[in-house]
Motif scaffolding. Structure first.
Motif, short mmCIF file in Angstrom:
data_model
loop_
_atom_site.label_atom_id
_atom_site.label_comp_id
_atom_site.label_asym_id
_atom_site.label_seq_id
_atom_site.Cartn_x
_atom_site.Cartn_y
_atom_site.Cartn_z
N TRP A 119 0.37 9.65 -14.81
CA TRP A 119 -0.40 8.43 -14.96
C TRP A 119 -0.38 7.63 -13.67
N GLY A 120 0.77 7.73 -13.00
CA GLY A 120 0.93 7.00 -11.74
C GLY A 120 0.00 7.48 -10.65
N PRO A 173 -3.32 5.18 -3.68
CA PRO A 173 -4.57 5.04 -2.93
C PRO A 173 -4.89 6.31 -2.16
N ALA A 196 2.70 1.53 -3.34
CA ALA A 196 1.82 2.03 -4.40
C ALA A 196 1.59 3.52 -4.23
N SER A 197 1.51 3.90 -2.99
CA SER A 197 1.28 5.31 -2.72
C SER A 197 2.43 6.16 -3.24
N GLN A 217 -2.98 7.40 -10.62
CA GLN A 217 -4.09 6.48 -10.48
C GLN A 217 -3.85 5.42 -9.42
N SER A 218 -2.57 4.98 -9.39
CA SER A 218 -2.31 3.86 -8.50
C SER A 218 -2.11 4.32 -7.06
N HIS A 230 0.84 -1.21 0.00
CA HIS A 230 0.00 0.00 0.00
C HIS A 230 0.87 1.24 0.00
N THR A 290 4.09 5.66 -5.98
CA THR A 290 4.33 5.45 -7.41
C THR A 290 4.85 6.70 -8.13
#
Lengths: 105, 183, 481, 550, 649
Positions: free
Chosen positions: C49-50, C55, C7-8, C52-53, C4, C10
C-alpha cells in the motif's frame, strides 16, 4: 596541513590487487571454513585499499566513507558467519568444507 | 621516506597475507591477519585517511579479529587436517587462476593510473569533521541502512548461534544424520 | 534527507519497522506467536500500500529510484514474501520452531531486496545487498536442528562473502575510474569515454558477476541447489525468487551502464548471451536428473534466469517490461511450488524425493492440482502465466533479431518440460507409495499454506488467460535507467 | 461494444468453445465417490454441447451452397476495425474466433465424438471419473479453440492447451506403459510446437516492422510476402509441428505408443481429432502462409507421405497387438490426407478434408471396438482371439463394417475420401498417386489380417467362449458412426459442398501467390479476398443489444 | 410408371433384402427360416421381374437409344460424379444373365443351404452380392462400376469365408479379396488417368470423345505406352484380378471353399466375368491400343491352357469346375483381346448358363454325398440322381463344344475370330484347350456318374435325388445351357448371328480405321469348325476310354510321365512361388521395418537423443560436488572468463 605525496597511487592499487589475489587463492585453497573466511577478509581489505587509494586519487571522500561502511558490513558478516560456524560445528564437529557435502550432485 | 614506509609495510602486508592463506594453524593465520590489517592501517594513513586507519586498527584488528579468535578457541580448532588426495588439481587451478588474475589486472592498474597523479592533500580532505558531515548528509540513507544491517546482524547471529530448540517429540529426522545423496 | 526522501522510503520503513515490531512482540508477547504470520502479512500488505506514497523518479540524492517497472519488481518481491509467509506458518509450527525472528528477518530481507532493486548508487547497492544477504544466511540456517540446513547456510554464506569481496573490488574500480558511485554518472562517463574503458569494464564485470551469482546464472550458480535443498522449504519460496528479482533489476541497471558506450554493446551482448545459453542448458540438463524436488526446482530456477536473460541480450528500453513480466510469473510459480513442497513433505531434514509425491495428486487434490499448475507454468505451457513470461522474453529475443537464441531457448525448455512433467505424472500417474501414506501423517496442511498455493495458482491461471492489463501496465510504463 | 461475456452468453463460437471448460466447474461440486453422477453429467454436457453445435451450424447453413466464413466478432473496435476482441493490446493479439467450411466438419466431428467417448468409457474407466470428465471437456475446449482460432497466437494457445488433458488421459487412465507413452506424446508434440511458436513470433515481428503495428491475426499475416529462404525456414518450423501431430514419417513413433497405452476414449479422440489438427494446420496455416516454400517442399513432403502410407501399412501388417495395428494404420491413412493436401488441387483438398473426417469416424470406431474387446478380455493381442464371430456376432458385424470403411470399400466413407484424394492428386503428382494407390491394396492386407485373426477361424480359447455381445450402450455409441460411414460413402457430395468455397478461395489465393515470385525483402500485400467474413448475426444482435443498453 | 423408370429398383431390391436379412440375423437370431427364404429369394425375384420388364420395354421401346437414369450426385463441384444407371445392349445382356441365373441360384440355395447354420446370413450376403453385381453392370460410369466391382469382391470375401469357424475358408476369402485388390489398384489408376484427361468418368461422356478424337489417346503417355495403352493395361490388370487371369488367377480355385451355389453364382456365372464386361465396355480404348489387345489375348490363351491342364488331374469336383472356369475366362479374354468383343460376351453368356448348371449339379452331388467332394469316392451316381446326371451331362456337352449346344457356338466364334485375325498360334492353343476341356469334363462326369460307387456304405445309403427346389433350377439352367447359344448361330450355319448385331452399337466405330471384319473363305471356316468339333470329340472319347468304366485310367499316364503329373497335380507350384517370392519376403521385410527399423532406428534415434541428454546431464551433475570451494572456483573462473572476454582485443 599539507602532507607529502611521493608514493604514486597506482602502487597502492597494485598492492590491493596482489592482496586480493592472495585472498582469492586462500579462499580457494583453504579447507577450514574459518580459514576461508579469513581469506575473504583479506579480499575485503584489498578492496578497501583500492577504495581509499582511489579516494585519494580523486580527492573525493566517498571511497573513505565506503570503507567505513565496509568495516561495518565486515563486522556484521563476521558475526553471522561465525555464528554459522558454531552452528555447523555443533552438529558436524567439523568446519572442514570438504566434509560439508551432505548435499551435492 | 613515504616510499620506504610504503615498501616496508607493503611487504609486511603481503608477507603476512601469505601467512594468512598458507599457515596450517587457523590461530596463526588469524594472528597474521592482524599484522596485515595493521600494515594496511599504515597504508590508509599514507593515503591521507588517518581516520580510516584508526578505525582499521580499532574495529578491524581490534573487534573483528578478536571475534575470530574467540570462535576459534570456542571450537578448539587447532590446526587444519591434512589435504586429501585428489584436491591437487583444484589447488593448482585455483593458484593458476589467482596468478592469471594478477597477470591480467596488475599491469592494467599500474598503467592506467600512472599518468594521473593525485593532487596535493588538502586540509579539507583529511578533516574528520568534513568526513562526518558527508556521512550524515550525503550518505545518510546508507548510514541508516548500515544501522539496520547491524541490527539484523545481531538478530541473525543470535538466531544462528543459539542452541537449537528441542525436537518435537516423535518427529522424524531431527538431529539424525542425513542420508547421503546417491550420485 | 527531506520529506520527499522519507516518503520515498515508505515501504522500506514499513517493512523494517514491522520487523522490529515482530522482534519486540517475540520478546514481550511470545504467546501471540501464532498471529505473527498475520501481522507480517499485514506489514507486507501495508508496504504494498505504501507504494502509493513513493514519488516517482530519483530520491535520496539519486541513490534510489522509483518507476513503473521498479514497482512491478518491488511487487514481485513482496508477493514472494507474502507467499513465503503464508507457507511458513504450518512449517514452523510443525517443526516447532515458530518464533518472531523468522518473520522479522524475512521482512528485513524483503526490505533489503526492495532497497536493492531501487538502488541506483553503488554504495547503496552494496549495502542493500549485504542487508539482504545477511538475512538470507540467517534464515537459511533457521532450522538449526537439521544438518543440511546449516550446511546450506554455511555454503551460501561463504559463497556470498566471497562474492561480496569481488563486488566490492568492482565497485572500487568503477568508482575510482569514473569518479562517481551513481550509476547514471558512471554511465555518462562510459558514454563520454573515447577509448574503450577497460578498467571500469572490468569493475563492471565484477559487480555483474556478483549479481549473476545472486541470480544463480551459470557458471555462478553452483551454490543454489545445495542451498535450496538445505534451507527451510517455505523460506526457499522467498530465497529462490526475491534475491533474483532484486538482482535482476541491478543486473539491468548495470547493463544499461555497460552499453552506454556503443563500442561495448557487442561484448556485453556476448556475455549476456553466453550466460543465458549456459544457464538454460546447464540448468535444464541438471534439473533433468535430480531426484530431490527442491534441487530440481533450483536448477529449474537457474534455467529460468537463462530465459530471462534472453530479453537482455540487447539491453534497451524495451527489455525491462518483458523481464518484469517474466519475473512476476516466475515468482508466482516458483514460490507457489515451494509452498506446496513445504506442505507435502513431512521430513524437513531429509531429501525431498520426487517419488514421494507418487499418487498424492488424488489424495490432496487441491495441492496436487496447484503443484501441477505450477509445473505446467514453469514448463511454459498455456494457458498459464509462465507461458506469457516465456512468450514475452522470446518475443524480445526475436525482435532483437536473436532468434538463434530463441531457438536454443525453446529447445532447452523442451528438456524442461520433461522434468516438470515428471512431477505431474508422479502426482497423478504413479500409484501412491507406502512411504507417502505413512509419512503423510506427519504433514501439517493448514489454511495459510493452502492459501499460498491457491493464491499463486489463481494468479498463474488468471494472468494466463487475461494478461492484458498486466502487460499493458508493465510494458507500457516509462522506464528511465 | 461487445464483450467476452456477451459472446459467452450468445449463440456464438465462444460459447461452443468455452462451455465444456465452464462445465468443469460444477464437477468440483459433484460428490466425490459417486462415479455415476459424473458419468451422466459428462454425457449430459457433451450432448448439450453437441446440440448447441448442431444448432449453431444448422442456423447458418446455406442449403446448396458452401458454409460461410463466420466470425464471432466480425468488426472490432480498434483502429481500422479488425475483427475480434482486443485481448493483449501490447502485442496486437486479438481474441478472434471464426468458423468456415474447413473447420466446421472437424468441429462437428469433435462434438459428435465427445458423447461417444463417454459412452464407450462407461465401464472401462474405473477410477477418477470426475477428473476423466474434466480432462475430456478441457480437451474439447482446446480442440475447438484451435479449430476456430483466427489469430495465430490464440491458435497456439489452444494448440498447447490440448496437450495437457490428453497427456493426463493417457497417463492416468492408460495401460501399463502409460507414463512413457504420455511423456513421449507430450514431448514430441511440444518439440514441434515450440519451434512453431518461434516462427509465429517471427511472423508477427515481421508484420510489425512492415505495418508498424503488432498483429497475430491470420488475415494480417497472410498478407506477408516473404523471401523464399525465410519462407522455407518458417515453413519448416510450422511443418515440423504439424507433421509431428499428423504424424508423418519419421516423427511418428509417439503414435503407436500413445495409442496402445491410451484408454479407449483417449484413442478415439486422439485418432479422431488430434491427428487431424496436424493436417488442418497444414491446410489452414503452413501452406497458405508460405506458398512458395510449400511448393518447394512438396517433393520431400510427398515422399514422406508416401513412405507413411506404404511403411505404415507394412508395419501394421506384422503387428501382434490389435490396437497397435490400428495405430499404424492411422499413419498410413493420414499419409493419404497429406498427399491430398500436397497436391494443391481442389478435388484432392476436398478429398483430404473429407478423409480427415472419415478417418476420425472409421478409425475412431475401430479403436472403440478394440476397446470393447479389451473391456471384455483385458488383452489386445491377436493370439488371444480368433473365431470370435461365432460368439459375438454383433460385435463382429461392427468390426467388419468399420474395417471395411477403413479399407476404403466403395459405398463406405473411407473410399470417398481416398478416391477423391487420389483422383485429385493424380493430376499433379501422377507417380506418387500410383504408389499411394498401392497403399490401398496394403490396407486390405493388414486390415483383413486383423479380421481374420480376431473374428474368423476356429474358436480355440476357452475364455472367449463366454464373451458377451455388445450392450445397447455400446451399440448406441457406435450407431452414429455407422450411419455416417454409410452416409458419407453413399452421398459424399452432401459433405463436400459446405467446404468447397472455403477451399476454393484458399487454393485460388495459393496458386495466385505461387504464380508470383517471392520477393527479396519481406513485403506486405493487399488483403486477401478470402478472409472477408460475413458478420455473425447472433454476435451482431448481441452487439446491438449491448449498444442499446448503454 | 414405365418399368424402365424402376430400373433403380433392380439393384436396390437385393440390397434391401440383404439389409433386412442382415438386421434380423443380428438382432433376432431366433427368427425362423421361412422369412429368410421369403426375403432372400423374394427380393431378387422381384428384382428379376423388374429387370425383365425393363429389358422388355427397352427392347421394344420406340427409342433404341441407351437409357440412363440418374439418382443423385455422388460428388459435386468441379468434379461431378453421378450415381446413375445405364441400360444399353451390353448391360441388357448382363442384366438378363445376372438376374435370371442369379435368381435361380437363389432358389437352388434355399434347398442346398437349408440345413446349414447361418442360413439367413447366407442370403443376406448373396442378396448383397446381387445388388453389387447389378450396380457393376448397370452403372453409367466407372465409379458406379467400381462400387459394384469392389462390392462383389466384398461379397465374394464374405461368402468364400462363409464357414468362418474353419480356418481355411476365411483365408481363402482373404486371398480372394487381396488378389482382387491388386487388380483394383490398377483399375483405380486407369480411372484416375481417364478422369485427369477427360474430367469425368461417365461412359457417355468419355467414349464419344475418344471416338471423335482418337489421336489424343495415341500420344506417348507412360511406361512406353500411349494413353490408350496405359489405360487399357490398367483396366486389364484390374480384370486379371476379378476374372482370374494369369498371374492373378490363384484365388479362384481356393474360392471353392465357399458353399457351392456361391461358386456357381459368383465364381462362375457372374462376378468373374466382370473383367470381361469391363474390357468390352471400354472397347473404344482397347481398340486404340492393339498391342495391349494382343497382350490380353495372349494372357487369355495361356490362362485357358494352363488352367485346363491343371483341371486334367484334379480329383475334387469343384476344383475341376474352378479350373475350368479359369480356362473359359481365358477364352473370353482371348476373344476380347483380339477385338471380338461380341464373341467374348457371347461366350460369357453361354458360359454363365452351363457353368452355373455344372456347379449346381456338382452341388447337388455334394449334397447327396453328404459334403464329399472327392470324385474318387463317387461313381455310378446316375442311378441315384438321374435329374442331376442328365442336366450335368447337358452342361458337359455344352462346355465340351458338342455341336448344337450353347458352348459350341460361342467357343467356335472365338476360335473363328482367332483364326480370322491371323493369330494361328493362339488358335492352336485354343483348339488344344477345347480338347482338354472336353477331356476333363467328361472325366469328371465319368468319375462321378459312371462305374461303381466308391464311397462308404453309409454314403451310399444316403444317396438321393435332390429336392425340387434344387432340381428345378437345374432344369431351367439346363434349358439355357442347351439353347442359349442359339441366339448367336453364325451365318455359316445358317443363323443370323443376331447376338452380334444386337451388341454392335456398344462397339465403338472409329471412322478412320474401322475394325477389319475378318473375312475368310467358307471352306476354311468349315475346316476350322470341324477341327474344333473333332478336338472336342477326341477329348470326350479319350476320357470315356480312360474313365468310362469307373477306373482311374489316368493313373496310367501319371505313371508314364510322373514329372508332368506332379507338375499338374501341384498346379505348377504357383501358390508356392508366390508365397516364397512375394509374401514371405514381404513379411520378413515388414518385420524388419518394424523391429529393425521403426523400433531400432527411427524410435531408437529418439531414444538415443534422450539417452545422450540424460547421460550428459548425469555427467554434468557431478560438477555440483557439494564442496563450496569448488563452487567458489567456478565463480572465480567465470570472472576470469568475463575478464578475458572483455580484454580480448
Amino acid at each position: 596541513m599539507s602532507l607529502p605525496n611521493s608514493v604514486p597511487v597506482s602502487w597502492f592499487l597494485v598492492l590491493a590487487a596482489l592482496l586480493f589475489a592472495i585472498g582469492v587463492a586462500g579462499a580457494l585453497t583453504r579447507r577450514n571454513g574459518i580459514g576461508i573466511f579469513l581469506s575473504i577478509e583479506l579480499m575485503l581489505n584489498a578492496a578497501n585499499v583500492a577504495l581509499v587509494g582511489y579516494s585519494r586519487l580523486l580527492g573525493e571522500r566517498t571511497g573513505q566513507i565506503m570503507v567505513l561502511f565496509v568495516m561495518a558490513v565486515a563486522a556484521a558478516e563476521a558475526a553471522v558467519g561465525l555464528g554459522l560456524f558454531i552452528a555447523v560445528y555443533r552438529q558436524r564437529r567439523t568446519i572442514d568444507v570438504n566434509r560439508l557435502n551432505l548435499m551435492r550432485w | 621516506m613515504e616510499t620506504a614506509i610504503f615498501l616496508i609495510f607493503a611487504a609486511l602486508a603481503l608477507g603476512s597475507a601469505l601467512m594468512v592463506v598458507t599457515h596450517k594453524s587457523p590461530v596463526y593465520a588469524t594472528m597474521s591477519l592482524v599484522v596485515t590489517l595493521f600494515s594496511l592501517a599504515v597504508m590508509f594513513v599514507l593515503l591521507g585517511a588517518p581516520f580510516i586507519g584508526a578505525l582499521q586498527v580499532l574495529v578491524y584488528a581490534g573487534a573483528i579479529v578478536v571475534l575470530f579468535l574467540f570462535v576459534l578457541m570456542l571450537l578448539n580448532i587447532s590446526k587444519e587436517e591434512h589435504q586429501q588426495e585428489g584436491q591437487t588439481v583444484h589447488r593448482w587451478v585455483a593458484l593458476l587462476g589467482a596468478g592469471a588474475f594478477v597477470g591480467l589486472v596488475v599491469p592494467l592498474l599500474y598503467r592506467a593510473t600512472q599518468p594521473r597523479n593525485a593532487g596535493a592533500l588538502t586540509e579539507q580532505f583529511v578533516s574528520i569533521r568534513e568526513f562526518a558531515r558527508d556521512l550524515f548528509t550525503r550518505y545518510l540513507l546508507q548510514f541508516e541502512i548500515v544501522g539496520l544491517l547491524l541490527l539484523v546482524a545481531v538478530v541473525a547471529a543470535t538466531v544462528v548461534a543459539r542452541k537449537p530448540p528441542a525436537a518435537p517429540s516423535g518427529a522424524p529426522g531431527a538431529d539424525s544424520p542425513v542420508s547421503e545423496v546417491e550420485p | 534527507m527531506n520529506a520527499h526522501d522519507l516518503a520515498s522510503l515508505t515501504p522500506e520503513i514499513i517493512l523494517a519497522g514491522g520487523g522490529v515490531l515482530l522482534l519486540l512482540l517475540e520478546a514481550l508477547l511470545p504467546s501471540l506467536r501464532r498471529a505473527f504470520t498475520g501481522i507480517a502479512l499485514v506489514v507486507v500488505a501495508a508496504a504494498v500500500w505504501g507504494f502509493q506514497s513513493v514519488p516517482s523518479g530519483a530520491s535520496n540524492l539519486g541513490a534510489l529510484d522509483w518507476n513503473g517497472p521498479v514497482r512491478a519488481f518491488a511487487f514481485a518481491v513482496l508477493l514472494s514474501t507474502g507467499i513465503c509467509l503464508l507457507a511458513s506458518q504450518g512449517y514452523l509450527r510443525r517443526e516447532k520452531i515458530l518464533s518472531g525472528e523468522y518473520h522479522a528477518l524475512l521482512l528485513w530481507s524483503a526490505c533489503g531486496a526492495l532497497l536493492l532493486l531501487r538502488a541506483t548508487e553503488l554504495l547503496t547497492i552494496f549495502l542493500a545487498l549485504e542487508l539482504l544477504s545477511i538475512c538470507l544466511y540467517a534464515l537459511a540456517a533457521y532450522h538449526r536442528r537439521i544438518a543440511i540446513g546449516t550446511e546450506a547456510a554455511i555454503k551460501y554464506f561463504l559463497m556470498g562473502a566471497f562474492v561480496s569481496a569481488f563486488v566490492l573490488l568492482g565497485i572500487a574500480l568503477l568508482y575510482g575510474e569514473t569518479g562517481s558511485t551513481r550509476l547514471d554518472q558512471i554511465g555518462a562517463a562510459f558514454a563520454l569515454s573515447e577509448k574503450f574503458p577497460i578498467i571500469p569494464s572490468l569493475g563492471l564485470a565484477l559487480v555483474l558477476a556478483g549479481f549473476a551469482f545472486k541470480m544463480s546464472l551459470v557458471p555462478f550458480h553452483a551454490w543454489s541447489p545445495d542451498t535450496y535443498q538445505g534451507a527451510p522449504s517455505p523460506f526457499v519460496a522467498f530465497l529462490s525468487v526475491a534475491p533474483k528479482v532484486a538482482s535482476a533489476m541491478v543486473f539491468i541497471r548495470l547493463l544499461q551502464v555497460a552499453v552506454a558506450n556503443p563500442e561495448m554493446i557487442g561484448r556485453w551482448s556476448g556475455i549476456v548471451a553466453f550466460l543465458s545459453v549456459a544457464s538454460m542448458i546447464v540448468g535444464n540438463l541438471l534439473a533433468l536428473v535430480q531426484r530431490d524436488i527442491k534441487r530440481m526446482l533450483a536448477y529449474s530456477g537457474i534455467a529460468h534466469m537463462g530465459y530471462l536473460l534472453l530479453a537482455l541480450v540487447v539491453p534497451g528500453a524495451n527489455s525491462i517490461g518483458p523481464v518484469a513480466v517474466y519475473l512476476l510469473s516466475y515468482v508466482l510459480m516458483t514460490s507457489g511450488a515451494f509452498a506446496v513442497v513445504t506442505l507435502l513433505y513431512a521430513r524437513a531434514g531429509e531429501q525431498h524425493q520426487i517419488s514421494e509425491l507418487s499418487g498424492l495428486g488424488f489424495r490432496y487434490p487441491l495441492l496436487g492440482g496447484c503443484l501441477a499448475i505450477f509445473m505446467l507454468s514453469l514448463g511454459g505451457i498455456p494457458p498459464t502465466f509462465g507461458f506469457f513470461g516465456k512468450y514475452v522474453v522470446f518475443m524480445n529475443a526475436v525482435t532483437d533479431g536473436r532468434w538463434g537464441l530463441a531457438i536454443v531457448g525453446v529447445l532447452a525448455s523442451l528438456v524442461g518440460v520433461f522434468y516438470y512433467l515428471r512431477i505431474v505424472y508422479t502426482l497423478y500417474m504413479k500409484p501412491e507409495s507406502r512411504l507417502a501414506a505413512e509419512t503423510s501423517s506427519g504433514l501439517l496442511i493448514d489454511g495459510w499454506g493452502r492459501a499460498a498455493a491457491i493464491l499463486a495458482a489463481v494468479g498463474i491461471l488468471a494472468f494466463g488467460v487475461w494478461p492484458t492489463r498486466l502487460l499493458e501496465w508493465v510494458l507500457g510504463s516509462p522506464w528511465a535507467p | 461494444m461487445t464483450t467476452f461475456l456477451d459472446l459467452l452468453l450468445g449463440d456464438t463460437l465462444t460459447r461452443l468453445v468455452f462451455l465444456p471448460a465452464a462445465a468443469c466447474l460444477p464437477l468440483l461440486l459433484l460428490p466425490k465417490g459417486n462415479a455415476k453422477v459424473a458419468k451422466f453429467y459428462a454425457l449430459l454436457v457433451s450432448l448439450l454441447e453437441l446440440g448447441l453445435g448442431i444448432a449453431y451450424v444448422a442456423a447458418r447453413w446455406v442449403p446448396g451452397g458452401g458454409f460461410p466464413l463466420l466470425r464471432d466478432v466480425a468488426q472490432g473496435s480498434g483502429v481500422g476495425n479488425p475483427p475480434g476482441l482486443p485481448w493483449i493490446g501490447a502485442y496486437g493479439i486479438r481474441y478472434d474466433l471464426a468458423i468456415d467450411g474447413i473447420s466446421m466438419p472437424l468441429a462437428l466431428l469433435t462434438l459428435l465424438l465427445l458423447p461417444i467417448v463417454f459412452l464407450v468409457s462407461w465401464k472401462g474407466i474405473e477410477k477418477h471419473w470426475r477428473s476423466f470428465t474434466a480432462a475430456f471437456l478441457l480437451l474439447t475446449t482446446g480442440i475447438l479453440g484451435a479449430l476456430f482460432a483466427y489469430d495465430l497466437f490464440v491458435f497456439y494457445m489452444f494448440w498447447e492447451v490440448m496437450l495437457i488433458p490428453m497427456y493426463l488421459i493417457i497417463g492416468i487412465w492408460g495401460g501399463e506403459r502409460r507414463v512413457y507413452a504420455a511423456v513421449k506424446f507430450f514431448l514430441f508434440t511440444m518439440a514441434g510446437s515450440l519451434l512453431m511458436l518461434v516462427a509465429i513470433l517471427w511472423l508477427a515481428f515481421t508484420y510489425k516492422s512492415l505495418a508498424g503495428v503488432w498483429s497475430f491475426a491470420y488475415q494480417d499475416l497472410l498478407r506477408l510476402d516473404l523471401p523464399l529462404t525465410t519462407q522455407c525456414w518458417l515453413f519448416a518450423a510450422f511443418a515440423l509441428a504439424f507433421a509431428i501431430k499428423v504424424p508423418m514419417f519419421p516423427v511418428h513413433t509417439w503414435l503407436p505408443d500413445a495409442h496402445v497405452e491410451a484408454p479407449t476414449g483417449g484413442s478415439v479422440i486422439l485418432a479422431g481429432i488430434l491427428l487431424k489438427l496436424g493436417t488442418y494446420g497444414f491446410l489452414r496455416f503452413a501452406l497458405p502462409l508460405f506458398p512458395q516454400a510449400s511448393v518447394k517442399a512438396q517433393p520431400w513432403l510427398v515422399g514422406l507421405a508416401l513412405i507413411g502410407i506404404l511403411y505404415g501399412a507394412l508395419v501394421a501388417w506384422v503387428q501382434v497387438d490389435m490396437k497397435k495395428l490400428v495405430a499404424y494404420s492411422s499413419i498410413a491413412h493420414l499419409g493419404f490426407v497429406m498427399l491430398g493436401l500436397l497436391a494443391f488441387d481442389l478435388v484432392a483438398w476436398q478429398g483430404a478434408l473429407l478423409q480427415m473426417v472419415n478417418h476420425g469416424i472409421s478409425t475412431g470406431a475401430l479403436f472403440m471396438l478394440v476397446g470393447m474387446l479389451y473391456d471384455r478380455r483385458h488383452t489386445k493381442k491377436f493370439d488371444e482371439f480368433g473365431g470370435l464371430a461365432a460368439v459375438i456376432p454383433i460385435f463382429s458385424f461392427w468390426l467388419v463394417f468399420s474395417t471395411l470403411a477403413s479399407v476404403g470399400l466403395p459405398a463406405l466413407n473411407g473410399f470417398a475420401g481416398e478416391f477423391l484424394i487420389l483422383l485429385g492428386s493424380y493430376r499433379t503428382l501422377p507417380w506418387a498417386t500410383v504408389a499411394a494407390t498401392f497403399g490401398v491394396v496394403l490396407a486390405a492386407v493388414y486390415l483383413l489380417k486383423m479380421l481374420y485373426l480376431t473374428l474368423w477361424g476356429p474358436l480355440t480359447k476357452e475364455e472367449n467362449k463366454s464373451l458377451k455381445d455388445l450392450s445397447w450402450r455400446e451399440m448406441f455409441a457406435l450407431l452414429p458412426l455407422g450411419v455416417l460411414m454409410l452416409w458419407i460413402g453413399i452421398a459424399p457430395g452432401t459433405f463436400l459442398a459446405p467446404s468447397r468455397p472455403a477451399l476454393e478461395s484458399l487454393l485460388g489465393d495459393f496458386h495466385a501467390r505461387v504464380a508470383e515470385t517471392a520477393p527479396d525483402e519481406p513485403t506486405l500485400r493487399a488483403l486477401a479476398p478470402i478472409l472477408i467474413a460475413k458478420p455473425n448475426p447472433a454476435a451482431e444482435t448481441a452487439t446491438s443489444q449491448d449498444g442499446e443498453g448503454r | 410408371m414405365r418399368p424402365l423408370d424402376l430400373l433403380w429398383l433392380v439393384p436396390a431390391l437385393p440390397i434391401a433384402g440383404a439389409a433386412l436379412n442382415g438386421l434380423i440375423c443380428l438382432f433376432w437370431p431366433k427368427a425362423g427360416k421361412a422369412t429368410a427364404t421369403l426375403i432372400g429369394v423374394g427380393f431378387p425375384g422381384v428384382s428379376m421381374l423388374v429387370a425383365l420388364a425393363a429389358i422388355w420395354q427397352y427392347l421394344h421401346g420406340t427409342n433404341p437409344a441407351p437409357f440412363e437414369q440418374t439418382l443423385w450426385s455422388w460428388t459435386t463441384g468441379t468434379f461431378s460424379i453421378p450415381i446413375a444407371f445405364l441400360l444399353d445392349p451390353l448391360s441388357t445382356v448382363m442384366l438378363f444373365i445376372v438376374t435370371f441365373v442369379g435368381f435361380w441360384i437363389h432358389v437352388y440355395s434355399a434347398g442346398y443351404m437349408s440345413h446349414e447354420p447361418g442360413y439367413r446370413r447366407y442370403f443376406a450376403y448373396l442378396n448383397l452380392f446381387m445388388g453389387a453385381m447389378l450396380l457393376l453392370i448397370l452403372g453409367n460410369n466407372f465409379l458406379v462400376m467400381f462400387v459394384g466391382w469392389e462390392g462383389v469382391g466384398l461379397c465374394s470375401y464374405l461368402l468364400i469365408g462363409f464357414y468362418f469357424d474353419q480356418s481355411f475358408p476365411p483365408q481363402a476369402g482373404r486371398k480372394a479379396f487381396i488378389v482382387n485388390r491388386i487388380g483394383d489398384f490398377a483399375f483405380l489408376v486407369g480411372m484416375f488417368a481417364l478422369a485427369a484427361k477427360y474430367g469425368t468418368l461417365t461412359y457417355s461422356k468419355i467414349f464419344p470423345v475418344v471416338v471423335s478424337a482418337p489421336e489424343a489417346l495415341k500420344e506417348h503417355y507412360a511406361l512406353g505406352l500411349s494413353f490408350a495403352g496405359f489405360v487399357a493395361l490398367c483396366f486389364f490388370i484390374g480384370a486379371m484380378g476379378k476374372s482370374a487371369q494369369i498371374p492373378l488367377y490363384v484365388w479362384l480355385p481356393d474360392a471353392m471353399a465357399g458353399p457351392t451355389p456361391v461358386s456357381a453364382l459368383i465364381h462362375a456365372a457372374t462376378m468373374v466375368t466382370a473383367g470381361v464386361y469391363m474390357v468390352v465396355r471400354s472397347n473404344a480404348i482397347y481398340q486404340l491400343a492393339p498391342e495391349i489387345g494382343t497382350f490380353v489375348a495372349v494372357i487369355g490363351a495361356f490362362t485357358a491352357i494352363l488352367a485346363a491342364s491343371i483341371g486334367l488331374v484334379q480329383n475334387d469336383i469343384k476344383k475341376v469346375l474352378a479350373y475350368s472356369t479359369v480356362s473359359q475366362l481365358g477364352y473370353m479374354f482371348l476373344a476380347a483381346g483380339l477385338g471380338a468383343y461380341t464373341a467374348a460376351v457371347f461366350h460369357l453368356g453361354t458360359h454363365a448358363f452351363f457353368k452355373a448348371l455344372l456347379f449346381l449339379g456338382s452341388g447337388s452331388v455334394i449334397h447327396a454325398m453328404g459334403g464329399e467332394q472327392d470324385m474318387r469316392k463317387m461313381g455310378n451316381l446316375r442311378k441315384f440322381m438321374p435329374i442331376t446326371f442328365w442336366t450335368f451331362a447337358l452342361g458337359t456337352a455344352a462346355i465340351a463344344g458338342v455341336p448344337g449346344f450353347a458352348g459350341f457356338f460361342s467357343k467356335d466364334e472365338i476360335l473363328h475370330n482367332t483364326a480370322a485375325t491371323g493369330h494361328w498360334g493362339l488358335f492352336a492353343i485354343g483348339l488344344f484347350t477345347a480338347g482338354l476341356t472336353a477331356f476333363y469334363m467328361v472325366r469328371a462326369v465319368a468319375m462321378t456318374f459312371f462305374g461303381k460307387f466308391r464311397g462308404t456304405h453309409e454314403q451310399e445309403h444316403h444317396l438321393h435325388e435332390s429336392p425340387w427346389v434344387m432340381s428345378v433350377p437345374l432344369l431351367v439352367l439346363a434349358v439355357g445351357a442347351v439353347s442359349s447359344g442359339w441366339v448367336g448361330i453364325p451365318e455359316l450355319l445358317g443363323g443370323g448371328n443376331s447376338f452380334h448385331h444386337f451388341l454392335s452399337p456398344v462397339i465403338a466405330q472409329f471412322p478412320e480405321h474401322a475394325i477389319e471384319h475378318p473375312e475368310m473363305a467358307a471352306s476354311t471356316e468349315w475346316l476350322l469348325l470341324i477341327a474344333s468339333v473333332v478336338a472336342g470329340l477326341i477329348g470326350i472319347g479319350y476320357a470315356f476310354m480312360l474313365y468310362g468304366r469307373g477306373e482311374m485310367g489316368g493313373a496310367v499316364w501319371a505313371k508314364r510321365f510322373p514329372a508332368v503329373y506332379r507338375v499338374l497335380d501341384r498346379k505348377y507350384w504357383v501358390d508356392e512361388i508366390y508365397d516364397r517370392l512375394i509374401i514371405k519376403p514381404l513379411g520378413s521385410f515388414s518385420r524388419f521395418l518394424w523391429k529393425g527399423f521403426d523400433d531400432t532406428i527411427v524410435d531408437g534415434s529418439v531414444r538415443a537423443l534422450a539417452w545422450v541428454t540424460e547421460t550428459s546431464a548425469q555427467g554434468g551433475r557431478l560438477s555440483t560436488t557439494g564442496n563450496v570451494r569448488h563452487y567458489a572456483l567456478y565463480f572465480f573462473l567465470g570472472v576470469l572468463g568475463l575478464f578475458w572476454w572483455i580484454l580480448r582485443s
